[in-house]
Each structure stands twice: as structure tokens, then as C-alpha cells.
Design an enzyme around this catalytic site. Structure first.
Site, PDB file in Angstrom:
ATOM      1  N   ASP A  39      11.712   8.769  -6.337  1.00 28.36           N
ATOM      2  CA  ASP A  39      12.171   9.968  -7.042  1.00 28.36           C
ATOM      3  C   ASP A  39      13.244  10.653  -6.200  1.00 28.36           C
ATOM      4  O   ASP A  39      13.111  10.792  -4.983  1.00 28.36           O
ATOM      5  CB  ASP A  39      10.997  10.931  -7.297  1.00 28.36           C
ATOM      6  CG  ASP A  39      11.356  11.982  -8.334  1.00 28.36           C
ATOM      7  OD1 ASP A  39      10.802  11.926  -9.442  1.00 28.36           O
ATOM      8  OD2 ASP A  39      12.199  12.859  -8.024  1.00 28.36           O
ATOM      9  N   ILE A  40      14.305  11.088  -6.857  1.00 23.89           N
ATOM     10  CA  ILE A  40      15.444  11.683  -6.150  1.00 23.89           C
ATOM     11  C   ILE A  40      15.097  13.050  -5.566  1.00 23.89           C
ATOM     12  O   ILE A  40      15.765  13.530  -4.639  1.00 23.89           O
ATOM     13  CB  ILE A  40      16.653  11.783  -7.109  1.00 23.89           C
ATOM     14  CG1 ILE A  40      17.960  11.851  -6.353  1.00 23.89           C
ATOM     15  CG2 ILE A  40      16.502  12.950  -8.074  1.00 23.89           C
ATOM     16  CD1 ILE A  40      19.185  11.662  -7.255  1.00 23.89           C
ATOM     17  N   ASN A  97       4.200  12.514 -17.533  1.00 23.06           N
ATOM     18  CA  ASN A  97       4.443  13.666 -18.399  1.00 23.06           C
ATOM     19  C   ASN A  97       4.904  13.197 -19.776  1.00 23.06           C
ATOM     20  O   ASN A  97       5.696  12.252 -19.883  1.00 23.06           O
ATOM     21  CB  ASN A  97       5.511  14.572 -17.777  1.00 23.06           C
ATOM     22  CG  ASN A  97       5.025  15.240 -16.509  1.00 23.06           C
ATOM     23  OD1 ASN A  97       3.885  15.677 -16.455  1.00 23.06           O
ATOM     24  ND2 ASN A  97       5.874  15.314 -15.498  1.00 23.06           N
ATOM     25  N   GLU A 105      11.096  15.635 -18.419  1.00 24.05           N
ATOM     26  CA  GLU A 105      12.540  15.908 -18.418  1.00 24.05           C
ATOM     27  C   GLU A 105      13.374  14.699 -18.815  1.00 24.05           C
ATOM     28  O   GLU A 105      14.484  14.873 -19.308  1.00 24.05           O
ATOM     29  CB  GLU A 105      12.975  16.398 -17.033  1.00 24.05           C
ATOM     30  CG  GLU A 105      12.452  17.800 -16.716  1.00 24.05           C
ATOM     31  CD  GLU A 105      12.944  18.317 -15.386  1.00 24.05           C
ATOM     32  OE1 GLU A 105      13.099  17.494 -14.467  1.00 24.05           O
ATOM     33  OE2 GLU A 105      13.156  19.529 -15.282  1.00 24.05           O
ATOM     34  N   VAL A 106      12.876  13.503 -18.535  1.00 29.22           N
ATOM     35  CA  VAL A 106      13.651  12.290 -18.832  1.00 29.22           C
ATOM     36  C   VAL A 106      12.936  11.525 -19.946  1.00 29.22           C
ATOM     37  O   VAL A 106      11.766  11.167 -19.799  1.00 29.22           O
ATOM     38  CB  VAL A 106      13.801  11.406 -17.574  1.00 29.22           C
ATOM     39  CG1 VAL A 106      14.587  10.144 -17.907  1.00 29.22           C
ATOM     40  CG2 VAL A 106      14.472  12.170 -16.447  1.00 29.22           C
ATOM     41  N   HIS A 110       7.944   7.245 -17.666  1.00 34.28           N
ATOM     42  CA  HIS A 110       7.876   7.000 -16.223  1.00 34.28           C
ATOM     43  C   HIS A 110       6.538   7.501 -15.720  1.00 34.28           C
ATOM     44  O   HIS A 110       6.048   8.539 -16.155  1.00 34.28           O
ATOM     45  CB  HIS A 110       9.029   7.667 -15.471  1.00 34.28           C
ATOM     46  CG  HIS A 110       9.298   9.084 -15.869  1.00 34.28           C
ATOM     47  ND1 HIS A 110       9.909   9.420 -17.061  1.00 34.28           N
ATOM     48  CD2 HIS A 110       9.030  10.261 -15.248  1.00 34.28           C
ATOM     49  CE1 HIS A 110      10.008  10.732 -17.148  1.00 34.28           C
ATOM     50  NE2 HIS A 110       9.465  11.272 -16.063  1.00 34.28           N
ATOM     51  N   HIS A 112       4.802   8.771 -12.325  1.00 35.01           N
ATOM     52  CA  HIS A 112       5.024   9.249 -10.958  1.00 35.01           C
ATOM     53  C   HIS A 112       3.855   8.762 -10.102  1.00 35.01           C
ATOM     54  O   HIS A 112       2.689   8.983 -10.464  1.00 35.01           O
ATOM     55  CB  HIS A 112       5.012  10.775 -10.897  1.00 35.01           C
ATOM     56  CG  HIS A 112       6.066  11.470 -11.703  1.00 35.01           C
ATOM     57  ND1 HIS A 112       7.185  12.045 -11.137  1.00 35.01           N
ATOM     58  CD2 HIS A 112       6.166  11.715 -13.037  1.00 35.01           C
ATOM     59  CE1 HIS A 112       7.923  12.619 -12.087  1.00 35.01           C
ATOM     60  NE2 HIS A 112       7.319  12.435 -13.248  1.00 35.01           N
TER      61      HIS A 112
HETATM   62  P1  AMP Z   1       9.632  14.298 -15.511  1.00 37.67           P
HETATM   63  O1  AMP Z   1       9.705  15.785 -15.323  1.00 37.67           O
HETATM   64  O2  AMP Z   1       8.224  13.770 -15.527  1.00 37.67           O
HETATM   65  O3  AMP Z   1      10.462  13.820 -16.693  1.00 37.67           O
HETATM   66  O4  AMP Z   1      10.267  13.657 -14.200  1.00 37.67           O
HETATM   67  C1  AMP Z   1      11.590  13.247 -14.085  1.00 37.67           C
HETATM   68  C2  AMP Z   1      11.820  12.901 -12.634  1.00 37.67           C
HETATM   69  O5  AMP Z   1      12.993  12.129 -12.534  1.00 37.67           O
HETATM   70  C3  AMP Z   1      11.994  14.114 -11.717  1.00 37.67           C
HETATM   71  O6  AMP Z   1      10.961  14.118 -10.736  1.00 37.67           O
HETATM   72  C4  AMP Z   1      13.384  13.883 -11.105  1.00 37.67           C
HETATM   73  O7  AMP Z   1      13.448  14.274  -9.755  1.00 37.67           O
HETATM   74  C5  AMP Z   1      13.566  12.401 -11.286  1.00 37.67           C
HETATM   75  N1  AMP Z   1      14.951  11.934 -11.346  1.00 37.67           N
HETATM   76  C6  AMP Z   1      15.948  12.415 -12.114  1.00 37.67           C
HETATM   77  N2  AMP Z   1      17.085  11.723 -11.912  1.00 37.67           N
HETATM   78  C7  AMP Z   1      16.784  10.771 -10.995  1.00 37.67           C
HETATM   79  C8  AMP Z   1      17.525   9.735 -10.357  1.00 37.67           C
HETATM   80  N3  AMP Z   1      18.840   9.521 -10.637  1.00 37.67           N
HETATM   81  N4  AMP Z   1      16.902   8.946  -9.458  1.00 37.67           N
HETATM   82  C9  AMP Z   1      15.610   9.161  -9.166  1.00 37.67           C
HETATM   83  N5  AMP Z   1      14.833  10.110  -9.735  1.00 37.67           N
HETATM   84  C10 AMP Z   1      15.428  10.905 -10.632  1.00 37.67           C
END
Ligand code: AMP
Length: 129
Positions: A39-40, A97, A105-106, A110, A112
Site C-alpha cells: 500500500d502506498i 472495504n 476508495e478504489v 482489494h 488489505h
Molecule cells: P480502500 O479505502 O479500501 O479503497 O483502500 C485503497 C487503498 O489503496 C488505500 O490504502 C491507498 O493508500 C491505496 N492506494 C491508492 N493508490 C495506490 C497506489 N498507486 N499504490 C499502492 N496503493 C495505493
């Protein structure tokens, strides 16, 4: 911003771009079913994301539409990544999530993997929660 996980899959999401190699990431694990990368913006000393190779918005979408082989491959990959990182004995937490209340958010499923210290209770307590 939290996403609506009931929307159709958007192949312009950031994890789709990572899978296609359009955005750089550091591979932690890669097989037919899953890809894992750090995770970034880590929330724990170890914070790895594991994503399925297929186009699934969320756990809801994946559990409803993915084939048995995709589900088995992805779940085994999550376990493998945690095992390979040495997390079984100290322990780890999985979070997937899904939708606005979860703060997803994405819009690509995914999981975690969080570890590396005692993580405390599952959620921060809020009045009335
Ligand atoms: P969520 O809130 O469960 O959708 O988590 C999305 C996660 O993606 C967050 O913890 C971000 O830090 C992570 N994230 C977003 N962009 C990147 C990226 N380019 N590389 C790695 N992690 C990312």
C-alpha cells in the site's frame, strides 16, 4: 472519496492501471489469479494489498460473479502472501472495504493485509456506534 460499489466496473480505476502496468507498483506476489503490492500509504508496518486479476468492483461483486476457480485462487493467494511474509505466527488482519460506509476508495476489489504490530481493537469506538 468513497465509491459506490454497486456501479459497473470502471477499467480506468487505479488498480486496473496497476494490473496493466500503466502505473508502477512493487510486486510482492503475482500469479494467474492475484497480484499483491505494498500500500502506498501504509497504516501498519506491513500493509500489503492483494487484488484479483479479474474486473471486480468489490467483495460483493466478486463473491457474486467470480468463478469458483477465481475465488479459490484469490483466497489462496491472500493466505500465501501473509504466510510468505512471515505473518502467521505474529498475526495479521484482513480488511476488504465494500461501499460508502466502509470508506472503499478504489473500485477494484482489494484485500488489505495489515500486520507488524499489535493492531488493537477492530474499529475505533464512536459514540452511538
Ligand atoms: P480502500 O479505502 O479500501 O479503497 O483502500 C485503497 C487503498 O489503496 C488505500 O490504502 C491507498 O493508500 C491505496 N492506494 C491508492 N493508490 C495506490 C497506489 N498507486 N499504490 C499502492 N496503493 C495505493
Amino acid at each position: 472519496m468513497a465509491v459506490d460499489a454497486t456501479q459497473p466496473y470502471d477499467d480506468q480505476n487505479i488498480f486496473a492501471k496497476i494490473l496493466r502496468g500503466e502505473i508502477p507498483s512493487t510486486p510482492v506476489y503475482d500469479d494467474e489469479w492475484a497480484y499483491a503490492f505494498p500500500d502506498i500509504s501504509p497504516w501498519a508496518p506491513t500493509h500489503i494489498l492483494v487484488i484479483p486479476k479479474g474486473p471486480y468492483v468489490s467483495w460483493d461483486d466478486f463473491s457474486a460473479r467470480a468463478s469458483d476457480a477465481e475465488i479459490a485462487g484469490f483466497v489462496r493467494a491472500v493466505g500465501h502472501v501473509a504466510r510468505a511474509a512471515g505473518l502467521v505466527e505474529p498475526g495479521y488482519r484482513l480488511i476488504a472495504n465494500a461501499g460508502p460506509h466502509s470508506h472503499q476508495e478504489v473500485p477494484h476489489l482489494h484485500v488489505h493485509i495489515l500486520a507488524g504490530r499489535a493492531l488493537g481493537p477492530m474499529l475505533v469506538q464512536h459514540d452511538g456506534a
